[in-house]
Scaffold this motif. Structure first.
Motif, PDB file in Angstrom:
ATOM      1  N   TYR A 130       0.911  -1.056   0.174  1.00 36.29           N
ATOM      2  CA  TYR A 130      -0.097   0.156   0.048  1.00 36.29           C
ATOM      3  C   TYR A 130       0.728   1.366  -0.135  1.00 36.29           C
ATOM      4  O   TYR A 130       0.881   2.112  -0.673  1.00 36.29           O
ATOM      5  CB  TYR A 130      -0.989  -0.011   1.354  1.00 36.29           C
ATOM      6  CG  TYR A 130      -1.691   1.159   1.257  1.00 36.29           C
ATOM      7  CD1 TYR A 130      -3.215   1.336   0.781  1.00 36.29           C
ATOM      8  CD2 TYR A 130      -1.247   2.390   2.222  1.00 36.29           C
ATOM      9  CE1 TYR A 130      -3.935   2.248   0.941  1.00 36.29           C
ATOM     10  CE2 TYR A 130      -2.371   3.380   2.397  1.00 36.29           C
ATOM     11  CZ  TYR A 130      -3.431   3.378   1.814  1.00 36.29           C
ATOM     12  OH  TYR A 130      -4.283   4.563   1.790  1.00 36.29           O
ATOM     13  N   VAL A 134      -0.075   2.136  -3.760  1.00 35.94           N
ATOM     14  CA  VAL A 134      -1.260   2.691  -3.501  1.00 35.94           C
ATOM     15  C   VAL A 134      -1.024   4.277  -3.080  1.00 35.94           C
ATOM     16  O   VAL A 134      -1.775   5.103  -3.813  1.00 35.94           O
ATOM     17  CB  VAL A 134      -2.160   2.015  -2.594  1.00 35.94           C
ATOM     18  CG1 VAL A 134      -3.472   2.692  -2.546  1.00 35.94           C
ATOM     19  CG2 VAL A 134      -2.355   0.688  -2.856  1.00 35.94           C
ATOM     20  N   VAL A 135      -0.293   4.555  -2.592  1.00 37.35           N
ATOM     21  CA  VAL A 135      -0.124   5.970  -1.738  1.00 37.35           C
ATOM     22  C   VAL A 135       0.174   6.763  -3.001  1.00 37.35           C
ATOM     23  O   VAL A 135      -0.357   7.865  -3.564  1.00 37.35           O
ATOM     24  CB  VAL A 135       0.889   6.130  -0.740  1.00 37.35           C
ATOM     25  CG1 VAL A 135       1.184   7.650  -0.273  1.00 37.35           C
ATOM     26  CG2 VAL A 135      -0.111   5.463   0.454  1.00 37.35           C
ATOM     27  N   PRO A 136       1.451   6.368  -3.887  1.00 38.12           N
ATOM     28  CA  PRO A 136       1.784   7.367  -4.882  1.00 38.12           C
ATOM     29  C   PRO A 136       0.710   7.253  -6.307  1.00 38.12           C
ATOM     30  O   PRO A 136       0.787   8.395  -6.719  1.00 38.12           O
ATOM     31  CB  PRO A 136       3.182   6.696  -5.452  1.00 38.12           C
ATOM     32  CG  PRO A 136       3.549   5.547  -4.274  1.00 38.12           C
ATOM     33  CD  PRO A 136       2.197   5.194  -3.497  1.00 38.12           C
ATOM     34  N   MET A 137       0.047   6.386  -6.372  1.00 34.93           N
ATOM     35  CA  MET A 137      -0.926   6.242  -7.563  1.00 34.93           C
ATOM     36  C   MET A 137      -2.248   6.730  -7.026  1.00 34.93           C
ATOM     37  O   MET A 137      -3.165   6.772  -7.948  1.00 34.93           O
ATOM     38  CB  MET A 137      -0.870   5.020  -8.131  1.00 34.93           C
ATOM     39  CG  MET A 137       0.271   4.266  -8.805  1.00 34.93           C
ATOM     40  SD  MET A 137       0.217   2.938  -9.414  1.00 34.93           S
ATOM     41  CE  MET A 137      -0.597   2.951 -10.697  1.00 34.93           C
ATOM     42  N   LYS A 138      -2.539   6.927  -5.838  1.00 34.77           N
ATOM     43  CA  LYS A 138      -3.727   7.536  -5.498  1.00 34.77           C
ATOM     44  C   LYS A 138      -4.888   6.691  -5.717  1.00 34.77           C
ATOM     45  O   LYS A 138      -6.057   7.188  -5.776  1.00 34.77           O
ATOM     46  CB  LYS A 138      -3.867   9.027  -5.763  1.00 34.77           C
ATOM     47  CG  LYS A 138      -2.821   9.944  -5.319  1.00 34.77           C
ATOM     48  CD  LYS A 138      -3.107  11.226  -5.403  1.00 34.77           C
ATOM     49  CE  LYS A 138      -2.250  12.324  -4.777  1.00 34.77           C
ATOM     50  NZ  LYS A 138      -0.926  12.113  -5.419  1.00 34.77           N
ATOM     51  N   SER A 139      -4.819   5.519  -5.847  1.00 32.89           N
ATOM     52  CA  SER A 139      -5.777   4.454  -6.006  1.00 32.89           C
ATOM     53  C   SER A 139      -5.665   3.022  -5.872  1.00 32.89           C
ATOM     54  O   SER A 139      -4.379   2.565  -6.056  1.00 32.89           O
ATOM     55  CB  SER A 139      -6.360   4.801  -7.518  1.00 32.89           C
ATOM     56  OG  SER A 139      -6.991   3.587  -8.143  1.00 32.89           O
ATOM     57  N   ASN A 141      -4.793  -0.542  -6.825  1.00 36.67           N
ATOM     58  CA  ASN A 141      -4.606  -0.919  -8.257  1.00 36.67           C
ATOM     59  C   ASN A 141      -4.114  -2.327  -8.092  1.00 36.67           C
ATOM     60  O   ASN A 141      -3.290  -2.966  -7.214  1.00 36.67           O
ATOM     61  CB  ASN A 141      -3.538  -0.158  -9.079  1.00 36.67           C
ATOM     62  CG  ASN A 141      -2.311  -0.058  -8.117  1.00 36.67           C
ATOM     63  OD1 ASN A 141      -1.735  -0.867  -8.059  1.00 36.67           O
ATOM     64  ND2 ASN A 141      -2.152   1.267  -7.425  1.00 36.67           N
ATOM     65  N   ASP A 232      -3.623  -0.523 -13.604  1.00 36.20           N
ATOM     66  CA  ASP A 232      -3.581   0.545 -12.473  1.00 36.20           C
ATOM     67  C   ASP A 232      -4.827   0.953 -12.111  1.00 36.20           C
ATOM     68  O   ASP A 232      -5.241   1.835 -11.420  1.00 36.20           O
ATOM     69  CB  ASP A 232      -3.161   1.920 -13.387  1.00 36.20           C
ATOM     70  CG  ASP A 232      -4.198   2.196 -14.475  1.00 36.20           C
ATOM     71  OD1 ASP A 232      -4.780   1.157 -14.773  1.00 36.20           O
ATOM     72  OD2 ASP A 232      -4.049   3.314 -15.071  1.00 36.20           O
TER      73      ASP A 232
ATOM     74  N   GLN B  59       5.141   6.495   8.059  1.00 40.86           N
ATOM     75  CA  GLN B  59       3.695   6.436   7.907  1.00 40.86           C
ATOM     76  C   GLN B  59       2.977   6.503   9.185  1.00 40.86           C
ATOM     77  O   GLN B  59       1.822   7.179   9.322  1.00 40.86           O
ATOM     78  CB  GLN B  59       3.175   5.311   6.989  1.00 40.86           C
ATOM     79  CG  GLN B  59       1.765   5.413   6.543  1.00 40.86           C
ATOM     80  CD  GLN B  59       1.860   5.891   5.154  1.00 40.86           C
ATOM     81  OE1 GLN B  59       2.708   6.422   4.749  1.00 40.86           O
ATOM     82  NE2 GLN B  59       0.285   6.268   4.601  1.00 40.86           N
ATOM     83  N   ASP B 290     -10.357   6.996   6.164  1.00 46.73           N
ATOM     84  CA  ASP B 290     -10.116   8.220   5.419  1.00 46.73           C
ATOM     85  C   ASP B 290      -9.290   9.495   6.126  1.00 46.73           C
ATOM     86  O   ASP B 290      -8.661  10.248   5.006  1.00 46.73           O
ATOM     87  CB  ASP B 290     -11.506   9.029   4.617  1.00 46.73           C
ATOM     88  CG  ASP B 290     -12.630   8.633   5.818  1.00 46.73           C
ATOM     89  OD1 ASP B 290     -13.480   7.943   5.373  1.00 46.73           O
ATOM     90  OD2 ASP B 290     -12.491   8.635   6.928  1.00 46.73           O
ATOM     91  N   ASP B 292      -5.856  10.908   7.812  1.00 45.94           N
ATOM     92  CA  ASP B 292      -4.426  10.649   7.741  1.00 45.94           C
ATOM     93  C   ASP B 292      -4.104   9.760   9.213  1.00 45.94           C
ATOM     94  O   ASP B 292      -3.366   8.839   9.337  1.00 45.94           O
ATOM     95  CB  ASP B 292      -3.716  11.645   7.561  1.00 45.94           C
ATOM     96  CG  ASP B 292      -3.548  12.064   6.153  1.00 45.94           C
ATOM     97  OD1 ASP B 292      -4.086  11.369   5.221  1.00 45.94           O
ATOM     98  OD2 ASP B 292      -3.165  13.229   5.608  1.00 45.94           O
TER      99      ASP B 292
END
Lengths: 300, 329, 255
Positions: A130, A134-139, A141, A232, B59, B290, B292
């Motif tokens: 994640y 997931v964090v860099p791609m914001k979705s 995938n 993606d 994180q 949702d 942070d």
């Protein structure tokens, strides 16, 4: 002769019997739930399978019918991504640990890292993927799901390769070197191909393990209700689909969850048992011929 | 020997012929390139893992800053709506469910290992042994599914009345049972870790030489006394290694537990009440978190889980390692 | 000299591993207070025969026996006989020294008594010292009775196993090549010990070492391929064998 019939002797005999009784009880205690799980999955699962299950996509909420085609294909897709990443790297790392730099700092740290990866709970692997994708791609995938599975596969393949190469006797390497072949060729073209069967088994076991994983996919590949091949975008998988259906209030979905579990167990145990059978082929043949002999002699 | 081969090949480049991979590069250099490629790969794996761990810590940074480490693990107030997070109930849930699972699974595993190795004929032991090992291959989600639809009703309708009837006075068995809860989760975990402990025990028992068992029998020991004297007591540390390894597996087990434990963030002394574990809360909330701070708090829970399983796994490994070294004579 | 009593005898004893018959109908009598050697080429079934005398042979999967073994006139292979009681009366020393690794030297000696329910500390203490003295080990271990049994040298471990066996006072002691894993000095001390044991026990020893049989045994039996070729007083067997095969074997022409 000193035949003891004292109370203490009777007590010893009793303890002995009681202990053996306990062992049998323990065996029953373990085997019963397993038989129940297998029976439940097979009866309930096989009963809820039909052609639609394999060829259709889910129907909208509330409608009966539909299938898990997207999830079955999704699982294959995700496992393929994971294996494509982890198998070559894992085999190379295994070769490195078994053949080069024995006891150097680097190989020790790598060995430690592999141990660490083996022990990491699979849910943490999900967090890793994640954070990474997931964090860099914001979705959510499919790539993140594949990477998560690759982190599951990697240490298993590495350890399997290492252990199997360690079994190859040194005189085979020396024979190659004595022919004037460079060391890397001896290893990659003589030693490794000679252990192909064992390494292949390790790879298959790792893949069967990854195919059944749910936790690392929950918030990486996430899942969806339609067919998607995009790397993606979120992608469905059999375990996650089973999970979502299992905790849903709809009876038809729960039925499909059992169907999914049945298919999943067939895939996972199928790969697992086949690869074990490959590695133990000779032992298996011996075993069955002996069994046959035993049965024949009983009849006679 | 390797040295002489490679040195010679520098002086006389290898002959052409079947050796079609020869690229005009001296053998010694070829080997060097190969080793360095592998070293780079090894280094990359290590770096990747280190990066992931660092990122995980980063994180969770916000949660540490907001609540403080000690505060986080000493409060059980977990309220995503108000953005307030304390992880004590998960620490409690993981520890209790895993220990309870271990208390059930450890003796049963040792017993079934003895049963398979010492009581059954070899061929039957092999079949049943494979059967037990297959448990480890069944996906966790299938256990969870079975747990929801079979084990939970069983606990609610059969086991709870039984326990309440006999041990109902204990605080452990107070309150109503919904089927799902700590007890159900522990039972599922116990089933799941049996193969881990059993297979280690069987390996350990196999290292006992036959003449030790015969020595005990020849002294007039009964089978039970022989097992105690010649098998169990010299295997103690090996068995402990297996048990600790099983504990490590139980700590990190996610899906089956998440499906049957009930996901309550309050700590209850009753085993019948719903609870949560570190792994289950991450599985349940991570995708939907949702804010942070919520994600950070879940990551912090993840770090605790990570560190604890790490320690337990390495402890198990070193116990088993010491055992093997002692018996490698 | 009065006639010595027969303490143990086998009558048509046969031993099997599944379909394979390792020992074929052997009948021998053993007198009390004597050393009896069984010799023969390897694979002749001598160990299997010995292991059938205390019913330990049947512990191997697929192994079973036919015929009789009479201990003081009672057949130990009768249905109602518990092998646990038989083994308590027929001690055994193995090829490889095998003290229990988890027990101290002291506990190794008295474990047989403890199994039978002896709890009296001073009695155990007394028995341990007595047995260790008889096994000629007392002086070497009296200061370290709480050390693990496996901390001793090979020869000491074997004497510890002998002490463990004699602590329960079995009338018969079986020894299965007890010196084959030991060096010559340790072997000599074990042989010396056997001569001492003879004063009280009936010792039956399997050995591949003919000199050993000639040195210590009163009677010797010679086996080939599971059959008894010849038995008699050792002096006669080694100096004036009646059978050609025996003569070939003891002169080294065969085996």
């Amino acid at each position: 002769m000193m035949i003891e019939t004292t109370n203490y002797y009777r007590w010893r005999k009793f303890k002995n019997r009681f202990f053996q009784f306990l062992l049998i009880m323990a065996a029953i205690a373990v085997l019963t739930p397993i038989l129940l799980i297998v029976q439940y999955t097979f009866v309930k699962g096989a009963g809820s399978l039909n052609l639609d299950f394999f060829t259709n996509l889910p129907k909208p909420v509330g409608e009966v019918g539909g299938g898990m085609r997207h999830a079955i294909l999704g699982t294959l897709y995700l496992v393929a991504i994971g294996a494509a990443i982890a198998v070559p790297i894992g085999i190379m790392a295994g070769i490195y640990l078994a053949e080069f730099d024995k006891k150097s700092a680097l190989s020790r740290i790598l060995s430690f890292a592999i141990d660490l990866l083996t022990g990491v709970p699979s849910i943490i692997v999900g967090i890793f993927a994640y954070i990474l994708l997931v964090v860099p791609m914001k979705s959510f995938n499919a790539m993140a799901g594949g990477v998560a599975l690759s982190i599951i596969i990697l240490p298993i393949v590495t350890r399997a390769t290492e252990e199997i190469l360690k079994l190859v006797p040194d005189h085979i390497r020396e024979a190659g070197l004595a022919l004037g072949i460079p060391r890397w060729k001896v290893i990659f073209m003589i030693v490794v191909p000679g252990s192909f069967k064992g390494i292949f088994t390790g790879v298959m076991l790792a893949i069967s393990r990854a195919a059944g994983e749910t936790a690392p996919l929950l918030f990486t590949a996430f899942g969806n209700m339609y067919m998607s091949y995009r790397i993606d975008q979120p992608m469905a998988s059999l375990p996650v689909q089973i999970y979502n259906y299992a905790i849903s209030p709809f009876e038809d979905w729960q039925r499909q969850a059992w169907g999914g579990a049945f298919v999943l167990i067939i895939i996972v145990l199928g790969i697992n048992l086949t690869s074990r059978a490959i590695i133990n082929r000779n032992e298996l043949i011996n075993f069955f011929s002996e069994l046959k002999k035993k049965l024949n002699s009983k009849k006679a | 020997m390797e040295q002489t081969v490679t040195q010679k090949s520098i002086k006389n480049p290898a002959p052409k012929g079947p050796d079609s991979f020869h690229l005009g590069i001296p053998f010694k250099l070829q080997d060097k390139i190969n080793v360095w490629v592998l070293r780079t790969l090894a280094f990359a794996i290590i770096t990747m893992l280190a990066t992931l761990i660092v990122l995980l810590f980063k994180q969770s940074g916000e949660a540490v800053k907001e609540f403080g480490l000690w505060n986080f693990i000493s409060t059980d107030n977990w309220n995503p709506v108000e953005d307030e997070f304390g992880g004590l109930s998960f620490l409690y849930g993981t520890t209790v469910s895993s220990l309870l699972a271990l208390a059930i699974a450890a003796p049963v595993s040792v017993a079934i290992a003895l049963f398979l190795n010492e009581m059954l004929p070899a061929w039957l032991g092999k079949i049943l042994g494979l059967f037990v090992e297959m448990i480890a291959a069944i996906p966790s989600i299938v256990f969870g599914l079975w747990g929801i639809y079979y084990l939970a009703p069983f606990v609610k309708n059969t086991l709870t009345p039984m326990l309440k009837g006999s041990l109902g006075f204990l605080p452990l068995f107070q309150g109503p049972s919904f089927g799902i809860g700590m007890l159900t989760a522990s039972l599922i975990l116990a089933i799941m870790i049996v193969p881990t402990i059993t297979s280690i025990c069987r390996e350990v028992f196999k290292t006992i030489p036959g003449h030790q068992k015969e020595a005990a029998l020849a002294l007039g020991a009964t089978r039970y006394e022989m097992i105690k004297l010649a098998i169990l007591s010299p295997s103690f540390s090996g068995i402990m290694g297996g048990v600790v390894l099983g504990f490590g597996r139980a700590l990190g087990e996610t899906m089956a537990v998440a499906m049957v434990i009930g996901n309550s963030t309050t700590i209850s002394s009753s085993l019948l009440a719903p609870a949560s574990t570190m792994a289950s809360v991450i599985a349940n909330e991570y995708a939907e978190a949702d804010s942070d701070l919520h994600v950070a708090a879940l990551c912090l829970v993840g770090i605790f889980l990570f560190v604890i399983t790490l320690i337990i796994n390495f402890a198990a490994r070193s116990i088993v390692w010491h055992f093997n070294r002692k018996h490698a004579r | 000299m009065e006639e010595a009593k027969t303490i143990l005898s086998t009558k048509n004893l046969e031993c099997f591993f599944g379909d394979f018959q390792a020992v074929k109908g052997i009948s021998i009598d053993y007198k009390e207070k004597s050393i009896n050697a069984i010799i023969g080429p390897s694979g002749c079934g001598k160990s299997t025969y010995l292991r059938s005398l205390n019913r330990i042979h049947e512990e191997i999967p697929g192994a079973y026996n036919k015929g009789e073994v009479n201990l003081l006139g009672k057949n130990i292979y009768e249905k109602d006989v518990d092998p646990v009681l038989i083994r308590r009366n027929i001690g055994m020393v193995f090829q490889k020294p095998n003290p229990f690794p988890s027990l101290s030297i002291f506990d190794n000696v008295v474990i047989g008594l403890k199994l039978q329910g002896v709890k009296n500390k001073s009695l155990l203490q007394e028995k341990a010292e007595h047995s260790l003295r008889k096994a000629a080990l007392w002086d070497e271990v009296k200061d370290k009775l709480n050390k693990p049994g496996t901390s001793l040298s090979g020869g000491q471990q074997q004497r510890l196993c002998i002490a463990r066996t004699i602590a329960v006072d079995p009338p018969v002691i079986l020894m299965d090549e007890p010196t084959s894993a030991l060096d010559p000095i340790a072997t000599a001390s074990i042989e010396e010990l056997m001569m001492e044991l003879k004063k009280e026990f009936c010792v039956i020893i399997v050995t591949h070492n003919m000199q050993q049989a000639a040195r210590v045994a009163d009677n010797t039996a010679f086996f080939v391929l599971g059959e008894l070729i010849e038995q008699g007083a050792s002096e006669q067997i080694f100096t004036n064998p009646k059978q050609k095969k025996t003569e070939d074997y003891i002169t080294g022409r065969f085996g």
